[in-house]
Design a protein around this motif. Sequence first.
Motif, PDB file in Angstrom:
ATOM      1  N   VAL A  31      54.216 -68.834  10.427  1.00  0.00           N
ATOM      2  CA  VAL A  31      53.788 -69.977  11.242  1.00  0.00           C
ATOM      3  C   VAL A  31      54.957 -70.669  11.937  1.00  0.00           C
ATOM      4  O   VAL A  31      54.736 -71.510  12.826  1.00  0.00           O
ATOM      5  N   LEU A  32      56.171 -70.338  11.550  1.00  0.00           N
ATOM      6  CA  LEU A  32      57.335 -70.992  12.150  1.00  0.00           C
ATOM      7  C   LEU A  32      58.573 -70.158  11.878  1.00  0.00           C
ATOM      8  O   LEU A  32      58.725 -69.584  10.787  1.00  0.00           O
ATOM      9  N   SER A  33      59.451 -70.078  12.844  1.00  0.00           N
ATOM     10  CA  SER A  33      60.733 -69.405  12.639  1.00  0.00           C
ATOM     11  C   SER A  33      61.752 -69.982  13.602  1.00  0.00           C
ATOM     12  O   SER A  33      61.399 -70.585  14.633  1.00  0.00           O
ATOM     13  N   GLY A  34      63.014 -69.831  13.269  1.00  0.00           N
ATOM     14  CA  GLY A  34      64.070 -70.329  14.128  1.00  0.00           C
ATOM     15  C   GLY A  34      65.381 -70.401  13.380  1.00  0.00           C
ATOM     16  O   GLY A  34      65.484 -69.958  12.228  1.00  0.00           O
ATOM     17  N   SER A  35      66.389 -70.938  14.032  1.00  0.00           N
ATOM     18  CA  SER A  35      67.667 -71.108  13.359  1.00  0.00           C
ATOM     19  C   SER A  35      67.513 -72.168  12.278  1.00  0.00           C
ATOM     20  O   SER A  35      66.722 -73.110  12.408  1.00  0.00           O
ATOM     21  N   ALA A  36      68.265 -72.029  11.198  1.00  0.00           N
ATOM     22  CA  ALA A  36      68.170 -72.976  10.098  1.00  0.00           C
ATOM     23  C   ALA A  36      68.543 -74.386  10.554  1.00  0.00           C
ATOM     24  O   ALA A  36      67.885 -75.361  10.172  1.00  0.00           O
ATOM     25  N   GLN A  37      69.558 -74.493  11.369  1.00  0.00           N
ATOM     26  CA  GLN A  37      69.988 -75.813  11.829  1.00  0.00           C
ATOM     27  C   GLN A  37      68.925 -76.466  12.701  1.00  0.00           C
ATOM     28  O   GLN A  37      68.663 -77.668  12.596  1.00  0.00           O
ATOM     29  N   GLU A  38      68.301 -75.667  13.537  1.00  0.00           N
ATOM     30  CA  GLU A  38      67.243 -76.191  14.405  1.00  0.00           C
ATOM     31  C   GLU A  38      66.096 -76.768  13.575  1.00  0.00           C
ATOM     32  O   GLU A  38      65.596 -77.862  13.865  1.00  0.00           O
ATOM     33  N   LEU A  39      65.698 -76.048  12.543  1.00  0.00           N
ATOM     34  CA  LEU A  39      64.597 -76.516  11.704  1.00  0.00           C
ATOM     35  C   LEU A  39      65.027 -77.687  10.824  1.00  0.00           C
ATOM     36  O   LEU A  39      64.231 -78.586  10.544  1.00  0.00           O
ATOM     37  N   LEU A  40      66.293 -77.678  10.407  1.00  0.00           N
ATOM     38  CA  LEU A  40      66.803 -78.794   9.614  1.00  0.00           C
ATOM     39  C   LEU A  40      66.801 -80.077  10.431  1.00  0.00           C
ATOM     40  O   LEU A  40      66.537 -81.163   9.901  1.00  0.00           O
ATOM     41  N   ASP A  41      67.060 -79.948  11.728  1.00  0.00           N
ATOM     42  CA  ASP A  41      67.086 -81.110  12.610  1.00  0.00           C
ATOM     43  C   ASP A  41      65.696 -81.591  13.011  1.00  0.00           C
ATOM     44  O   ASP A  41      65.554 -82.672  13.587  1.00  0.00           O
ATOM     45  N   GLN A  42      64.678 -80.778  12.732  1.00  0.00           N
ATOM     46  CA  GLN A  42      63.311 -81.131  13.125  1.00  0.00           C
ATOM     47  C   GLN A  42      62.378 -80.998  11.919  1.00  0.00           C
ATOM     48  O   GLN A  42      61.504 -80.119  11.891  1.00  0.00           O
ATOM     49  N   PRO A  43      62.552 -81.846  10.922  1.00  0.00           N
ATOM     50  CA  PRO A  43      61.759 -81.720   9.685  1.00  0.00           C
ATOM     51  C   PRO A  43      60.259 -81.862   9.908  1.00  0.00           C
ATOM     52  O   PRO A  43      59.468 -81.359   9.111  1.00  0.00           O
ATOM     53  N   GLU A  44      59.868 -82.509  10.991  1.00  0.00           N
ATOM     54  CA  GLU A  44      58.439 -82.651  11.253  1.00  0.00           C
ATOM     55  C   GLU A  44      57.774 -81.307  11.516  1.00  0.00           C
ATOM     56  O   GLU A  44      56.580 -81.107  11.223  1.00  0.00           O
ATOM     57  N   ARG A  45      58.534 -80.346  12.047  1.00  0.00           N
ATOM     58  CA  ARG A  45      57.980 -79.007  12.278  1.00  0.00           C
ATOM     59  C   ARG A  45      57.762 -78.288  10.955  1.00  0.00           C
ATOM     60  O   ARG A  45      56.769 -77.583  10.778  1.00  0.00           O
ATOM     61  N   ILE A  46      58.690 -78.461  10.023  1.00  0.00           N
ATOM     62  CA  ILE A  46      58.535 -77.882   8.690  1.00  0.00           C
ATOM     63  C   ILE A  46      57.310 -78.500   8.006  1.00  0.00           C
ATOM     64  O   ILE A  46      56.483 -77.796   7.407  1.00  0.00           O
TER      65      ILE A  46
END
Length: 236
Positions: A210-225
């Motif tokens: 349901v979601l993938s990307g760079s770890a930093q990108e996802l860390l910066d956007q916790p709402e997506r997680i």
Amino acid sequence: MSAVLECTGLHAGYTEAAVVREVSLSVNAGEVLALLGPNGAGKTTTLLALSGMLRCSKGTVTVGGVALGDGKSRRAARAGIVLVPDDRALFKTLTVTENLKLAAKDRKRGDEVLDLFPRLKERLKVNAGNLSGGEQQMLAIGRALVQNPKVLLVDELSMGLAPVIVQDLLPIIRRVADELDTAVVLVEQHVSLALQMADHAVVLAHGSEVLSGSAQELLDQPERIEAAYLGGHKAA
């Protein structure tokens, strides 16, 4: 750079019904991929399929560009895939030294493992069953590393461990990738800690990506997680 491990359109399960569907991922040498998701998302099933311990009903798994046969754990092991299962699967009545020797392919790698886990140097003559939970996890990872894996799969690193122990272990996984040039796929429930040391991440929910990307990108956007965990839908 070509991927060491790659899977495309992976379907796998324990009956005719697939537990994971259309999962695709790739990891290069020296990279860490965090495989995340809520309980029951299909993370362990994915690792079992990647390691050849569970038959893929659809899709392909390749190591170094060479396709592996469905449900062929020995072939996967020969290709360089080693799994650290969530139960660690240690020989509890054997010592630390004996557990490592059973798996070791060369002495040099054994020395490298003890450098990564100096605590194990102090416990070499202790039976695995008498180790603390953190020490057992160190030994399980160490036993995998002495097999010289190209790809290290770690299922639930933090299972049963205090957060402070997890904080000590995760940087070692980073060192394994950096210093041993190993491709790592890590299943971990401590999302922020995993993302802080990973290069990339894939989030599963209900057996699908349901979601993938760079770890930093996802860390910066916790709402997506959060949306991926709670909604189980494709997070924008």
